[in-house]
Design a protein around this motif. Structure first.
Motif, PDB file in Angstrom:
ATOM      1  N   GLY A  95       0.783  -1.316  -0.036  1.00  0.00           N
ATOM      2  CA  GLY A  95      -0.027   0.257   0.272  1.00  0.00           C
ATOM      3  C   GLY A  95       0.926   1.313   0.192  1.00  0.00           C
ATOM      4  N   LEU A  96       2.067   1.238   0.818  1.00  0.00           N
ATOM      5  CA  LEU A  96       2.815   2.545   0.866  1.00  0.00           C
ATOM      6  C   LEU A  96       3.441   2.701  -0.503  1.00  0.00           C
ATOM      7  CD1 LEU A  96       4.357   4.554   2.479  1.00  0.00           C
ATOM      8  CD2 LEU A  96       5.956   3.032   2.985  1.00  0.00           C
ATOM      9  N   ASN A  97       4.179   1.770  -1.142  1.00  0.00           N
ATOM     10  CA  ASN A  97       4.482   1.836  -2.384  1.00  0.00           C
ATOM     11  C   ASN A  97       3.621   2.350  -3.525  1.00  0.00           C
ATOM     12  OD1 ASN A  97       6.991   1.036  -1.618  1.00  0.00           O
ATOM     13  ND2 ASN A  97       6.901  -0.870  -2.465  1.00  0.00           N
ATOM     14  N   MET A  98       2.254   1.934  -3.539  1.00  0.00           N
ATOM     15  CA  MET A  98       1.383   2.254  -4.484  1.00  0.00           C
ATOM     16  C   MET A  98       0.725   3.426  -4.279  1.00  0.00           C
ATOM     17  SD  MET A  98      -0.751  -1.370  -4.979  1.00  0.00           S
ATOM     18  CE  MET A  98      -1.361  -0.905  -6.445  1.00  0.00           C
ATOM     19  N   GLY A  99       0.861   4.090  -2.864  1.00  0.00           N
ATOM     20  CA  GLY A  99       0.482   5.345  -2.555  1.00  0.00           C
ATOM     21  C   GLY A  99       1.478   6.416  -2.792  1.00  0.00           C
ATOM     22  N   LEU A 100       2.749   5.980  -2.641  1.00  0.00           N
ATOM     23  CA  LEU A 100       3.996   6.993  -3.168  1.00  0.00           C
ATOM     24  C   LEU A 100       3.791   7.288  -4.717  1.00  0.00           C
ATOM     25  CD1 LEU A 100       6.725   5.607  -0.929  1.00  0.00           C
ATOM     26  CD2 LEU A 100       5.621   7.755  -0.767  1.00  0.00           C
ATOM     27  N   VAL A 101       3.711   6.231  -5.485  1.00  0.00           N
ATOM     28  CA  VAL A 101       3.478   6.409  -6.774  1.00  0.00           C
ATOM     29  C   VAL A 101       2.411   7.206  -7.283  1.00  0.00           C
ATOM     30  CG1 VAL A 101       3.189   5.067  -9.096  1.00  0.00           C
ATOM     31  CG2 VAL A 101       4.809   4.214  -7.402  1.00  0.00           C
ATOM     32  N   ALA A 139       1.140   9.301   0.757  1.00  0.00           N
ATOM     33  CA  ALA A 139       1.862   8.306   1.401  1.00  0.00           C
ATOM     34  C   ALA A 139       1.226   7.592   2.598  1.00  0.00           C
ATOM     35  CB  ALA A 139       3.242   8.637   1.745  1.00  0.00           C
ATOM     36  N   LEU A 140       0.914   8.584   3.528  1.00  0.00           N
ATOM     37  CA  LEU A 140       0.359   8.029   4.756  1.00  0.00           C
ATOM     38  C   LEU A 140      -1.051   7.214   4.666  1.00  0.00           C
ATOM     39  CD1 LEU A 140       1.012  11.282   7.324  1.00  0.00           C
ATOM     40  CD2 LEU A 140       2.499   8.867   7.340  1.00  0.00           C
ATOM     41  N   VAL A 141      -1.690   7.828   4.064  1.00  0.00           N
ATOM     42  CA  VAL A 141      -3.180   7.170   4.128  1.00  0.00           C
ATOM     43  C   VAL A 141      -2.869   5.665   3.689  1.00  0.00           C
ATOM     44  CG1 VAL A 141      -5.354   7.177   2.898  1.00  0.00           C
ATOM     45  CG2 VAL A 141      -4.291   9.180   3.854  1.00  0.00           C
ATOM     46  N   PRO A 142      -2.165   5.238   2.526  1.00  0.00           N
ATOM     47  CA  PRO A 142      -2.110   3.831   1.899  1.00  0.00           C
ATOM     48  C   PRO A 142      -1.108   3.118   2.991  1.00  0.00           C
ATOM     49  CG  PRO A 142      -1.807   5.384   0.144  1.00  0.00           C
ATOM     50  CD  PRO A 142      -2.040   6.171   1.269  1.00  0.00           C
ATOM     51  N   GLY A 143      -0.243   3.823   3.703  1.00  0.00           N
ATOM     52  CA  GLY A 143       0.739   3.242   4.646  1.00  0.00           C
ATOM     53  C   GLY A 143      -0.207   2.855   5.856  1.00  0.00           C
ATOM     54  N   THR A 150      -9.877   2.966   6.689  1.00  0.00           N
ATOM     55  CA  THR A 150      -8.841   3.983   6.315  1.00  0.00           C
ATOM     56  C   THR A 150      -9.774   4.963   5.300  1.00  0.00           C
ATOM     57  OG1 THR A 150      -6.912   3.076   6.555  1.00  0.00           O
ATOM     58  CG2 THR A 150      -6.727   4.767   5.034  1.00  0.00           C
ATOM     59  N   MET A 151     -10.429   4.386   4.422  1.00  0.00           N
ATOM     60  CA  MET A 151     -11.110   5.082   3.297  1.00  0.00           C
ATOM     61  C   MET A 151     -12.451   5.674   3.892  1.00  0.00           C
ATOM     62  SD  MET A 151     -10.573   4.684  -0.113  1.00  0.00           S
ATOM     63  CE  MET A 151     -12.294   5.248  -0.574  1.00  0.00           C
ATOM     64  N   ILE A 152     -13.161   5.222   5.002  1.00  0.00           N
ATOM     65  CA  ILE A 152     -14.214   5.940   5.665  1.00  0.00           C
ATOM     66  C   ILE A 152     -13.632   7.136   6.140  1.00  0.00           C
ATOM     67  CG2 ILE A 152     -15.799   5.735   7.537  1.00  0.00           C
ATOM     68  CD1 ILE A 152     -15.932   2.610   6.799  1.00  0.00           C
ATOM     69  N   GLY A 153     -12.671   6.999   7.063  1.00  0.00           N
ATOM     70  CA  GLY A 153     -12.073   8.156   8.004  1.00  0.00           C
ATOM     71  C   GLY A 153     -11.553   9.332   7.173  1.00  0.00           C
ATOM     72  N   ALA A 190      -6.509   1.630  -7.101  1.00  0.00           N
ATOM     73  CA  ALA A 190      -5.385   0.562  -7.430  1.00  0.00           C
ATOM     74  C   ALA A 190      -5.201  -0.666  -6.244  1.00  0.00           C
ATOM     75  CB  ALA A 190      -4.103   1.412  -7.376  1.00  0.00           C
ATOM     76  N   THR A 191      -4.989  -0.220  -4.960  1.00  0.00           N
ATOM     77  CA  THR A 191      -4.774  -1.383  -4.083  1.00  0.00           C
ATOM     78  C   THR A 191      -5.957  -2.312  -3.724  1.00  0.00           C
ATOM     79  OG1 THR A 191      -3.290   0.199  -2.915  1.00  0.00           O
ATOM     80  CG2 THR A 191      -3.961  -1.872  -2.002  1.00  0.00           C
ATOM     81  N   ILE A 192      -6.929  -1.850  -3.698  1.00  0.00           N
ATOM     82  CA  ILE A 192      -8.350  -2.358  -3.219  1.00  0.00           C
ATOM     83  C   ILE A 192      -8.498  -3.348  -4.601  1.00  0.00           C
ATOM     84  CG2 ILE A 192     -10.587  -2.821  -2.707  1.00  0.00           C
ATOM     85  CD1 ILE A 192     -10.190  -0.138  -1.002  1.00  0.00           C
ATOM     86  N   PRO A 193      -8.754  -2.782  -5.718  1.00  0.00           N
ATOM     87  CA  PRO A 193      -8.944  -3.469  -6.845  1.00  0.00           C
ATOM     88  C   PRO A 193      -8.025  -4.588  -7.273  1.00  0.00           C
ATOM     89  CG  PRO A 193      -9.349  -1.095  -7.591  1.00  0.00           C
ATOM     90  CD  PRO A 193      -8.677  -1.369  -6.068  1.00  0.00           C
ATOM     91  N   ALA A 194      -6.461  -4.166  -6.970  1.00  0.00           N
ATOM     92  CA  ALA A 194      -5.667  -5.330  -7.286  1.00  0.00           C
ATOM     93  C   ALA A 194      -5.603  -6.482  -6.244  1.00  0.00           C
ATOM     94  CB  ALA A 194      -4.182  -4.435  -7.194  1.00  0.00           C
TER      95      ALA A 194
END
Length: 422
Positions: free
Chosen positions: A149-155, A290-294, A304-307, A347-351
């Protein structure tokens, strides 16, 4: 179909490694590439106060200019994502996309009116829309599970925030003030060529259906021989993410399109103050991207999505009610959390939900549907409402869309490895 595709690939093919030095190199290259995509895309918004009167545009036309790249971005995301899954190639398509959007971004500086600017921004958006569905499968494959999640969020999040949100308004406004707004578009040629060269030199192609890849990909998404749209849409998370994409793109592009105009025409901010406030959005983009996916790697994707979607609803309201540039800067840094959520639902949830053989198809479909409705239709509608009721109408549209996302997130099924194992 999988056997046929694999048979066309040389037996000597070795998939990109996971973890280690390559994970960090790939992260750096894709970070810079997608960040430059958003530098190009958002440059138009930052330059709007400079060319609006020269080209004789009204707010509805500005909304159309903000939305047309979203429409072509959507078409390209859906088609290229599907194509890359069918041919099982990603690197050559990515290089072609980078070179193409660089060309049409630069050509935007040659326009003489609305029609030509619409054409070049549409073609630029078509090329840029291919980048994310091609990049995220590469990043997903080479990421260790604890950094996925962190890497995909950074990208997808922090890169766009740093290059598009922080550096974008500073650099484009400075160039426009010093050399004219057309020069700001011309300047995009050099970084585009650099990005294409880095991908060519440092990135290894990924072929997800090759047996060598399947053998090491047991932790990345479910293995399945199904393909096509049916294999994507039968999953509940995909349907929910499609709806989320519509409203979160409405929040994002309506805010991005009309905030510079709101600050200039309603707040009366000068160019320096506008650049300063918009850089606050960029800093938040980098931080929360970066923080949210991490955080989602540790507490789960759904909470995380809700908040953070709920927090994102506050940022358009802050733009309306806070008159001090300094206070507004701080408020946007704290509340502009939505771009971190983009990585999760796009990205992350679908993947983590669909078979790996249709991963790019799923990512392209979600991005595409969101861009058509939330990215193309919504800014144009918000522009029309702003012509009638004032620019505050666009801010209300943006805030309401984020509230809807918060409610839709309640329907997600958890996919984070740490929560699924529990």
């Amino acid at each position: 179909m999988a056997d046929t595709a694999a048979a066309r690939v040389p037996a000597a093919y070795v998939p990109p490694p996971r973890g280690g030095r390559y994970e960090n190199v790939l992260l750096a290259v894709l970070f810079a590439t997608f960040g430059f995509v958003f530098f190009d895309r958002l440059a138009l918004n930052f330059l709007t106060p400079y060319f609006k009167d020269e080209l004789g545009l009204n707010n509805a036309q500005i909304g159309l200019l903000g939305g047309i790249p979203a429409l072509t971005w959507a078409i390209a995301g859906i088609s290229v994502g599907y194509l890359s899954d069918r041919v099982d190639r990603r690197k050559p398509l990515l290089i072609g996309a980078i070179l193409t959007f660089t060309l049409f971004s630069a050509l935007s500086g040659l326009v003489g009116g609305l029609a030509s600017l619409l054409l070049f921004r549409a073609l630029m958006g078509a090329a840029e829309g291919a980048v994310l569905p091609l990049s995220q499968p590469l990043m997903l494959h080479s990421s260790t599970p604890r950094r996925r999640g962190l890497n995909m969020g950074l990208v997808q999040g922090s890169s766009a925030g740093l290059l598009g949100g922080v550096l974008g308004p500073i650099v484009t406004v400075w160039i426009a003030e010093s050399f004219g707004w057309r020069a700001a578009f011309y300047a995009t040629v050099i970084p585009g060529l650099v990005m294409a060269a880095l991908v060519l030199w440092l990135v290894r192609d990924l072929r997800v259906r090759h047996p060598a890849t399947v053998a090491v990909d047991d932790e990345v998404g479910p293995e399945d021989t199904a393909s096509g749209w049916g294999a994507v849409l039968r999953h509940r998370n995909i349907v929910v993410c499609l709806a989320i994409a519509v409203f979160f793109l409405t929040w994002f592009l309506t805010t991005q399109t009309f905030t510079p105009l709101y600050l200039v025409e309603v707040k009366g901010f000068g160019p320096g103050e506008v650049g300063f406030v918009l850089s606050g959005i960029g800093i938040a983009w980098v931080l929360w991207g970066a923080l949210v996916p991490g955080i989602s790697d540790r507490i789960g994707r759904k909470p995380t999505m809700i908040g953070f979607s709920a927090v994102a609803a506050v940022s358009p309201l802050a733009i309306m009610v806070i008159d001090s540039p300094g206070l507004l800067f701080g408020a946007l840094v704290l509340t502009y959390t939505g771009l971190g959520c983009f990585t999760l639902f796009m990205a992350t949830i679908p993947a983590e939900t669909v078979p790996r053989a249709v991963m790019a198809t799923a990512l392209g479909l979600i991005m595409g549907v969101g861009e058509v409705v939330g990215g193309f239709v919504a800014p144009a509608l918000a522009g029309q409402l702003s012509d009638v009721f004032g620019l505050g109408a666009a801010m209300f549209v943006s805030a309401g869309a984020a509230v809807v996302v918060t409610l839709l997130s309640l329907a997600l099924t958890e996919t984070a490895p740490v929560r699924v194992r529990r």
